[in-house]
Design a protein around this motif. Structure first.
Motif, mmCIF file in Angstrom:
data_model
loop_
_atom_site.group_PDB
_atom_site.id
_atom_site.type_symbol
_atom_site.label_atom_id
_atom_site.label_comp_id
_atom_site.label_asym_id
_atom_site.label_seq_id
_atom_site.Cartn_x
_atom_site.Cartn_y
_atom_site.Cartn_z
ATOM 1 N N ARG A 1 20.027 -5.713 -30.543
ATOM 2 C CA ARG A 1 20.593 -7.032 -30.846
ATOM 3 C C ARG A 1 21.636 -6.968 -31.962
ATOM 4 N NH1 ARG A 1 15.257 -8.849 -29.522
ATOM 5 N NH2 ARG A 1 14.538 -8.907 -31.695
ATOM 6 N N GLY B 1 16.691 0.215 -36.211
ATOM 7 C CA GLY B 1 15.420 0.498 -35.544
ATOM 8 C C GLY B 1 15.261 -0.274 -34.249
ATOM 9 N N ASP B 2 14.113 -0.934 -34.104
ATOM 10 C CA ASP B 2 13.823 -1.691 -32.884
ATOM 11 C C ASP B 2 14.785 -2.855 -32.671
ATOM 12 O OD1 ASP B 2 11.723 0.014 -32.477
ATOM 13 O OD2 ASP B 2 10.194 -1.353 -33.265
ATOM 14 N N LEU B 3 15.474 -3.271 -33.742
ATOM 15 C CA LEU B 3 16.391 -4.398 -33.624
ATOM 16 C C LEU B 3 17.790 -3.975 -33.183
ATOM 17 C CD1 LEU B 3 15.384 -6.376 -36.846
ATOM 18 C CD2 LEU B 3 14.614 -6.766 -34.502
ATOM 19 N N GLU C 1 16.111 -10.199 -35.806
ATOM 20 C CA GLU C 1 14.665 -10.220 -35.581
ATOM 21 C C GLU C 1 14.216 -11.513 -34.915
ATOM 22 O OE1 GLU C 1 11.213 -8.577 -38.342
ATOM 23 O OE2 GLU C 1 11.920 -10.538 -39.046
#
Length: 466
Positions: A52, A47-49, A24
């Motif tokens: 990475r 999810g959105d992470l 994050e």
């Protein structure tokens, strides 16, 4: 092709939370877990992470995914599991790669590993704050070479909690096991803080016969004052909670048998080696051990009498007792850290430690701001002698005496609060009673003593004992 800035091994509760925190904050991270299914489930839930997070199916793949010189965080159980993991990594890493043990390691193990001639660089790192802290910002206490800490400091400060003034709650404590030592003492103080709060709760529940919602209101009120802290805050929340199965107050359905993972016990043991008096922490460890003896306690009540009786105390008395007890406990903890600093040559920075503990960790509290200031003003002075805290103790001491004396008279078990008061009374007594102990030791063992008048005669007139 290497893509990750850092790697992490061990996706249990803490490891997964820490990995998400790192991602994050913008750092690509490669992850590996012994169970491949866990690794891929973690990546799928990112999810959105997810962009990475780089899941890997083997240690070799993990190492290859990290840009050299590599940094890898271990989040595996303390003890043999760490040694096994270091051994498994040894043939895969270069000499300038860095492995960071961020578990709850015994600092003696960290010292041993740091001195073992590992074929890569090594840091020990204490991380406090539980799952929530690991995910959103823990307090981080590093131990190892300064150059190794500096390599990863930008990551650690980014993921750490931030104090109210914006300062990251992450710092290098000293060489080798210094970080894990400071984390150990943190956990010992945590045991003591929790025990003193539990003792105040018990007096409200059994001595004042208050129901949980009323106790919750008192905790919430205390959290707006000098006692403002994470542990007081959650004490208000747990006493306000209702059991979804029965509708009863949640604390009223919980068995009074406390668990422990050993770090508080380590603190008590190490204090003896350092000749550092920490009676409040020792009392808290003892209380957890006694809590586990449920059958014996039930037999004891059947034989010796029922629950403790009423007390004539006010919430203000209890608040003042906790204020005094907290200061006395932390003073003992910082004195122990100072003793370890001297013993192990760590040059531990006491005000910096207080600053690191201000946010993210379990013992975070408003009071730590003032402790950091007092320790910066004179690190060698016992915290109880700092003007700010000496004044607080003087104001709170009558409440502590009322709580301990009335509680004990009514049969309430107050091991931590009473131990703090006894230690304070010893610390404010210029001439105590150890002269009698010295006389006894000389009588039966000819151990000798020092005289008040300076006469060079270290033995008494009783002669050799048989």
């Amino acid at each position: 092709m290497a893509q990750a800035e850092i790697g992490l091994i061990g996706l249990g509760t803490m490891g997964a939370a820490l990995a998400m925190n790192i991602a994050e904050k913008g750092f690509p991270i490669a992850v590996w877990n012994r169970t491949t299914e866990v690794t891929h489930r973690f990546a799928a839930q990112a999810g959105d992470l997810a962009p990475r997070v780089i899941p890997t199916d083997s240690l070799q793949a993990l190492v290859q995914a990290i840009t050299p010189p590599r940094a890898i965080i271990l989040m595996v159980p303390a003890g043999q599991a760490v040694d096994d993991q270091l051994q498994a990594l040894a043939p895969l890493l270069d000499a300038d790669d860095l492995v960071i043990d961020a578990g709850n390691a015994d600092f003696h193990d960290t010292n041993r590993r740091a001195a073992a001639g590992l074929p890569f660089r090594f840091l020990g790192m204490g991380v406090s704050g539980g799952e929530e802290g690991a995910r959103h910002g823990p307090a981080i206490m590093g131990g190892g070479d300064a150059a190794d800490w500096d390599r990863v400091a930008h990551v650690m400060t980014a993921i750490s909690a931030k104090a109210d003034d914006g300062t990251p709650c992450a710092a290098r404590m000293g060489d080798a096991g210094a970080g894990h030592f400071v984390k150990m003492v943190h956990n010992g103080i945590e045991y003591a803080d929790m025990q003193m709060i539990a003792e105040a709760y018990g007096l409200m529940r059994d001595g004042l016969t208050l129901e949980a919602p009323a106790i919750s209101d008192i905790f919430a009120d205390w959290n707006r004052g000098t006692l403002s802290s994470y542990l007081i805050e959650i004490s208000a929340k747990v006493t306000a909670a209702r059991d979804p199965h029965t509708g009863a107050a949640m604390p009223d359905v919980i068995l009074d048998r406390a668990g422990q993972k050993g770090t508080g016990r380590w603190t008590a043991i190490e204090a003896q080696h350092l000749s550092a008096p920490i009676p409040v922490i020792e009392a808290a460890v003892m209380a957890r051990n006694v809590s586990a003896r449920l059958d014996e306690r039930q037999a004891g009540q059947a034989r010796f009498g029922a629950a403790p009786g009423a007390v004539d105390l006010t919430p203000d008395d209890l608040e003042q007792a906790l204020i005094a007890g907290k200061i006395l406990c932390y003073a003992q903890g910082f004195t122990m850290i100072a003793g370890a600093s001297e013993r192990f040559g760590w040059t531990l920075d006491l005000p910096e430690i207080a600053r690191v503990w201000r946010a993210g960790c379990i013992i975070r509290s408003t009071m730590l701001n003032d402790m950091a200031d007092a320790l910066a003003d004179d690190p060698a002075r016992n915290l109880i002698m700092a003007p700010f805290f000496a004044d607080l103790i003087e104001g709170a001491l009558p409440g502590l005496r009322r709580v301990v004396s009335q509680g004990i008279a009514a049969g309430h078990a107050l091991p931590a609060l009473a131990s703090g008061l006894m230690w304070f009374d010893m610390m404010r007594t210029a001439r105590g009673t150890a002269n009698m102990i010295q006389a006894q030791r000389d009588f039966f063992g000819a151990h000798g003593f020092q005289r008040l008048d300076g006469i060079d005669d270290p033995h008494g007139p009783w002669g050799s004992a048989t």
